[in-house]
Design a protein around this motif. Structure first.
Motif, PDB file in Angstrom:
ATOM      1  N   TYR A  71       0.977  -1.094  -0.130  1.00 33.99           N
ATOM      2  CA  TYR A  71      -0.141  -0.146   0.206  1.00 33.99           C
ATOM      3  C   TYR A  71       0.504   1.647   0.335  1.00 33.99           C
ATOM      4  CZ  TYR A  71      -4.167  -2.827   0.466  1.00 33.99           C
ATOM      5  OH  TYR A  71      -4.883  -3.725   0.637  1.00 33.99           O
TER       6      TYR A  71
ATOM      7  N   GLN B  65      -2.446  10.888  -1.074  1.00 36.59           N
ATOM      8  CA  GLN B  65      -3.581   9.752  -1.098  1.00 36.59           C
ATOM      9  C   GLN B  65      -3.878   9.382  -2.808  1.00 36.59           C
ATOM     10  OE1 GLN B  65      -6.599   9.949   0.774  1.00 36.59           O
ATOM     11  NE2 GLN B  65      -5.755   8.353   2.483  1.00 36.59           N
TER      12      GLN B  65
ATOM     13  N   ARG C 125      -6.458   6.590  -5.775  1.00 37.74           N
ATOM     14  CA  ARG C 125      -7.393   5.565  -5.135  1.00 37.74           C
ATOM     15  C   ARG C 125      -7.680   5.306  -7.304  1.00 37.74           C
ATOM     16  NH1 ARG C 125     -13.021   5.508  -2.216  1.00 37.74           N
ATOM     17  NH2 ARG C 125     -13.713   6.190  -4.265  1.00 37.74           N
TER      18      ARG C 125
ATOM     19  N   TRP D 191      -5.727  13.211  -6.657  1.00 39.34           N
ATOM     20  CA  TRP D 191      -5.161  12.508  -5.807  1.00 39.34           C
ATOM     21  C   TRP D 191      -5.517  13.636  -5.106  1.00 39.34           C
ATOM     22  CZ3 TRP D 191       0.797  12.750  -7.337  1.00 39.34           C
ATOM     23  CH2 TRP D 191       1.100  13.630  -7.656  1.00 39.34           C
TER      24      TRP D 191
ATOM     25  N   ASN E 237      -8.602   0.701  -3.865  1.00 38.29           N
ATOM     26  CA  ASN E 237      -7.793   0.407  -2.643  1.00 38.29           C
ATOM     27  C   ASN E 237      -7.239   1.311  -2.763  1.00 38.29           C
ATOM     28  OD1 ASN E 237      -8.578  -2.266  -1.871  1.00 38.29           O
ATOM     29  ND2 ASN E 237      -6.167  -3.714  -2.606  1.00 38.29           N
ATOM     30  N   THR E 238      -7.011   2.128  -1.281  1.00 35.34           N
ATOM     31  CA  THR E 238      -6.208   3.619  -1.131  1.00 35.34           C
ATOM     32  C   THR E 238      -5.049   2.933  -1.115  1.00 35.34           C
ATOM     33  OG1 THR E 238      -7.977   3.993  -0.604  1.00 35.34           O
ATOM     34  CG2 THR E 238      -6.821   5.598  -0.248  1.00 35.34           C
TER      35      THR E 238
ATOM     36  N   ARG F 181      -0.983   5.436  -0.468  1.00 35.60           N
ATOM     37  CA  ARG F 181       0.211   5.968  -0.448  1.00 35.60           C
ATOM     38  C   ARG F 181       1.007   6.343  -1.770  1.00 35.60           C
ATOM     39  NH1 ARG F 181       0.936   8.529   5.498  1.00 35.60           N
ATOM     40  NH2 ARG F 181       2.879  10.189   5.494  1.00 35.60           N
TER      41      ARG F 181
END
Ligand SMILES: [Cu+2]
Length: 634
Positions: free
Chosen positions: A509, A605, A607, A572, A544-545, A547
């Motif tokens: 992630y 962030q 997605r 974003w 999904n998120t 970083r």
């Protein structure tokens, strides 16, 4: 060592001063530390008589190399670089006369009410004088400037900023609000090209308040001081201004005509702020750690010994340029005090301890110990060295897959961490922990430290034990701070991720995008992501998120990052800059396009909701070269 310029540009204009060349003594130009306002204040009117003159400037020491340039001065006083500081209270009326003592016309900008129109100029023919009376206007950090040459193209396209012998024709213009104003210092950062002629190749000269490191003014403070600086960049290049060992708050950003102030929680905390060409900034910070610190431009070229101003050997010593040697430049023999291996846009900050200072971390036992092992890459070509960095913890060795970047170092906020750097190279190195608020001795800057504990370079075969307790979680950088730029292009750097206690780093992630270049200059063409010029696409799962942690650690890269196409960028949300959470005004969904300069880090962030390929690119805005890859969404 000949200097290499960073931008393309036009023809030669600047004259060189040699003692034999001029019969009469030219006027000496003095460096201006911007400590006191110019002019005379009489019943609410600031009267000032400016002159545009020519003279000889010594960007290093007073008997060092000399350049023949144009500068502002007050009538009856020596000309100054930067020009006399116009500083007044809001409500003041300014009455200014400008006498043009050059034999060419000048156009003077910025002698007008703020905010104002940049087209509001004074055109002054050679030998003539013009005058103006105007109310100062709104408080802020501004400047005035003038040109005697035509606007020219730089590598960033055509710029309104001056480039050649008129590039020092500027001065601070500060309007203070009424009431008590906290003390501050004003720093004008100048950049000038000196064109090639038969005796020398083109080079650039950078200066802060008229001096180039190691001759910039050393600054002295005490732990806990509240420090305010105004930084003015009238030049044609941005400068990512990096503070070592502490964050600073950006109180305002502006340019010659406007100033945007941020209050309270709107103030962003950074360790590197890119001040745009023609831009201004007011910043505030307070040193927590005693020692020797730096504030410098993070472009390697603007802070390296290549930036020393050359002096010229006698004409008789020159070889005929037509026979292939374009002059011989040598640096004069001035001993460089303090921090070695640096020159140019560097300020040294000496911070004295305050009474009752905390015990140094060296007195305590670390709870986490790591080794950072730096090896040469035996397979790399000799003229293009590469390095490998590996991390060892409790006999477990983590190396990065691609040589040319170090593996991420993941540590925890609040945990006293000890990292032993082992230098297996044939040359000295040193590692800087970029963005960490640590003790000066461990900061990795040769000559740093406190008292008789002075940081030295790590000799070949030797090691250095760095100790620090990260005080905030975020995205930082470890990188070589050695003067040799091939260490940076060869990969002695990596991400330094600080997690909150209890968090774990999940590479599924947490996506690191560490941007570098394999070539050294502003016109670099070989851009890398995570050490590779042809990186594997990033694979993400839809819905999904993630970083994204972006780091620009190329030596000299004015970069533009984009996710999506120019017409349809992805969306974003910015989370952090330089490891500090961004103010709410910035933490909003926005286009996935980012200007990122050397020494900056950003967290976003992201997605993706639809499967497919998303273009991802990073472009060098100077050379226009791009690294193009993509993100696969499944
Ligand atoms: Cu710079």
């Amino acid at each position: 060592m000949p200097k290499t310029p960073c931008f393309q540009s036009g023809i030669a204009f600047l004259l060189f001063w040699t003692l034999s060349a001029l019969a009469q003594s030219p006027e000496p130009i003095v460096a201006n530390q911007n400590r006191s306002p110019a002019g005379k204040l009489e019943s609410g009117v600031l009267n000032i008589q400016l002159e545009v003159r020519e003279g000889v400037w010594h960007p290093e020491n007073e008997d060092g190399p000399a350049l023949f340039v144009q500068a502002f001065g007050e009538a009856g006083q020596p000309a100054q670089i930067p020009g006399p500081m116009l500083r007044m209270l809001e409500g003041t009326t300014v009455h200014v006369t400008v006498a043009n003592k050059l034999d060419t016309a000048v156009t003077v900008h910025g002698l007008n009410t703020r905010p104002g129109d940049s087209k509001d100029v004074l055109d002054i023919p050679a030998g003539e004088t013009r005058e103006r009376t105007f109310p100062a206007g709104a408080p802020g950090t501004y400047y005035y400037w003038a040109r005697s040459t035509e606007p020219r193209k730089s590598g960033l396209g055509s710029t309104p900023q001056t480039v050649f012998e008129d590039a020092q024709l500027n001065g601070a213009f500060i309007i203070d609000p009424p009431g008590a104003v906290p003390p501050d210092r004003v720093f004008v950062v100048n950049l000038m090209f000196v064109e090639h002629d038969i005796s020398h190749p083109r080079f650039e000269v950078v200066s802060i308040n008229g001096k180039s490191y190691p001759f910039t003014e050393p600054l002295d403070y005490t732990v806990g001081d509240s420090i305010r600086w105004r930084v003015i960049n009238p030049g044609f290049a941005p400068h990512p201004m990096h503070l070592h060992g502490a964050f600073y708050k950006v109180l305002s950003l502006g340019d010659t005509q406007t100033d945007m102030r941020f209050d309270g929680d709107d103030r962003q905390s950074v360790v590197t702020e890119g001040i745009q060409p023609g831009g201004t900034m007011m910043m505030e910070w307070s040193p927590e750690h005693a020692g020797r610190w730096l504030f410098h431009c993070h472009f390697q070229l603007h802070m390296s010994s290549a930036e020393r101003v050359p002096v010229f050997t006698q004409p008789s010593e020159h070889k005929d340029p037509l026979e292939g040697t374009s002059g011989s430049m040598v640096h004069d023999g001035n001993k460089m005090e303090g921090m070695s291996d640096m020159a140019g846009l560097v300020l040294i900050i000496n911070v004295r301890p305050s009474a009752g200072a905390a015990a140094p971390v060296s007195a305590k036992a670390a709870t986490r110990t790591l080794d950072l092992i730096i090896d040469p890459d035996a397979q790399a070509a000799a003229n293009e060295p590469k390095f490998s960095c590996a991390i060892r913890e409790k006999n477990k060795l983590i190396a990065s897959q691609d040589r040319g970047v170090g593996p991420p170092i993941v540590i925890t906020r609040g945990q006293l961490t000890e990292i032993t750097v082992l230098n297996h190279l044939k040359s000295p190195t040193t590692i800087h922990w970029h963005g960490l608020e640590l003790e000066s001795y461990y900061d990795g800057v040769v000559g740093g430290g406190l008292g008789d504990q002075v940081t030295s370079a790590i000799a070949p075969g030797d090691k250095f034990v760095a100790r620090f307790t990260p005080s905030r979680a975020g995205t930082f950088i470890y990188h070589t701070h050695a003067g040799d730029p091939s260490q940076l292009t060869g990969g002695i750097y990596g991400a330094l991720v600080v997690l909150e206690p209890g968090e774990t780093f999940d590479p599924d992630y947490d996506k690191l995008l560490v941007i570098g270049t394999r070539d050294q200059l502003f016109n670099a063409k070989r851009i890398t992501i995570n050490g590779s010029e042809a990186p594997q696409p990033l694979t993400l799962a839809r819905g999904n998120t993630y970083r994204l942690r972006l780091i620009n650690i190329a030596p000299n890269l004015i970069g533009k990052f984009r996710l999506g196409t120019q017409e349809h960028p992805e969306t974003w949300r910015e989370l952090a800059k330089d490891g500090a959470y961004v103010p709410a005004r910035l933490a909003k969904p926005g286009d996935a396009m980012l200007d990122i300069l050397s020494g900056e880090t950003y967290d976003f962030q992201f997605r993706a909701d639809e499967p497919g390929d998303i273009p991802m690119e990073i472009q060098n805005l100077v050379s226009q070269a791009k690294l193009v890859t993509h993100v696969v969404v499944r």
